[in-house]
Design a protein around this motif. Structure first.
Motif, PDB file in Angstrom:
ATOM      1  N   CYS A  56     -10.234   3.390  25.260  1.00  0.00           N
ATOM      2  CA  CYS A  56     -11.155   3.961  24.275  1.00  0.00           C
ATOM      3  C   CYS A  56     -10.625   3.817  22.854  1.00  0.00           C
ATOM      4  O   CYS A  56     -11.404   3.804  21.896  1.00  0.00           O
TER       5      CYS A  56
ATOM      6  N   ALA B 253     -12.115   8.424  16.423  1.00  0.00           N
ATOM      7  CA  ALA B 253     -11.490   9.498  17.198  1.00  0.00           C
ATOM      8  C   ALA B 253     -10.669  10.424  16.299  1.00  0.00           C
ATOM      9  O   ALA B 253     -10.660  11.643  16.490  1.00  0.00           O
TER      10      ALA B 253
ATOM     11  N   GLU C  69     -13.822   4.584  20.010  1.00  0.00           N
ATOM     12  CA  GLU C  69     -14.847   5.553  20.364  1.00  0.00           C
ATOM     13  C   GLU C  69     -14.596   6.884  19.656  1.00  0.00           C
ATOM     14  O   GLU C  69     -13.471   7.221  19.298  1.00  0.00           O
TER      15      GLU C  69
ATOM     16  N   CYS D  90     -12.028  10.336  22.519  1.00  0.00           N
ATOM     17  CA  CYS D  90     -11.012   9.508  23.174  1.00  0.00           C
ATOM     18  C   CYS D  90      -9.817  10.377  23.564  1.00  0.00           C
ATOM     19  O   CYS D  90      -9.086  10.879  22.685  1.00  0.00           O
TER      20      CYS D  90
END
Length: 226
Positions: free
Chosen positions: A8, A190, A13, A16
């Motif tokens: 991730c 993130a 993302e 994460c």
């Protein structure tokens, strides 16, 4: 070459788990700095706000200037405030603390003053009749009775300070704001989301702790409201 489907961080993302585990020390240091800046700032603001509110309550002519100056300070944009304080404190944590103290004064002074004004005059007269001097009257009678309004102001000032600490990232002392700022510059999703959520958690937790302290210190307020 594409990133593995379970990476991730590589996919950048918003949510994460790998970010939490790999940056736990960085996050911990940022949280500690955020808490330190908030606590010191609010504590100093309280130490200044109490005598200012007491002076405004004792001498009516002082109320206007005290409330006026603190209100003007609150309207100064944060970037301008730090620019004005920069020659005094430089690029240090002190500039963030000084700015937060000035911003907190408006909320604290107004609420403490409102609480002091709400103390019944009969109570003051009774205390004076028992030999209470001005200082003893303030510390043992007026301030305790003014606690509900004062604590309400303290809760608002603390939550505001938690949010405003992040602005300190512009001078490198913003706690979680440093991570938010650097994450925005690099579009590190993130990091931005995690640091932002932690700020919210700190603010909500601080408010709940102060609310609990308020109820413990002012049990009569709850009974009176009921």
């Amino acid at each position: 070459m594409t990133a593995p489907p379970d990476d991730c961080l590589a996919r950048n993302e918003w949510i994460c788990g790998d970010y939490l585990t790999s940056r736990s020390e960085i996050l911990g240091d940022a949280v500690v700095q955020h808490l330190q800046l908030t606590f010191v700032s609010v504590a100093l603001a309280v130490l200044l706000a109490v005598p200012l509110a007491a002076a405004a309550r004792r001498w009516r002519w002082a109320a206007g200037p005290v409330l006026g100056v603190t209100t003007i300070l609150y309207t100064i944009p944060s970037l301008a405030m730090f620019s004005l304080l920069l020659p005094l404190y430089g690029l240090s944590a002190s500039i963030v603390i000084a700015g937060l103290v000035l911003y907190s004064l408006t909320l604290l002074v107004r609420n403490i003053l409102a609480g002091l004004r709400a103390v019944p005059e009969d109570t003051r007269q009774a205390a004076r009749g028992m030999g209470y001097g001005p200082v003893r009257l303030l510390l043992t009678v007026e301030l305790p009775l003014a606690l509900p309004a004062s604590m309400a102001g303290l809760r608002i000032a603390t939550v505001s300070a938690v949010s405003l600490v992040t602005i300190g990232a512009i001078v490198g002392h913003g706690g979680l704001g440093n991570l938010i700022y650097s994450g925005m510059n690099t579009y590190f999703k993130a990091q931005v989301l995690t640091a932002s959520v932690l700020c919210v958690i700190i603010a909500v937790s601080a408010d709940l702790v102060l609310l609990g302290a308020q109820r413990l210190l002012t049990p009569w307020a709850g009974r009176r409201a009921a």
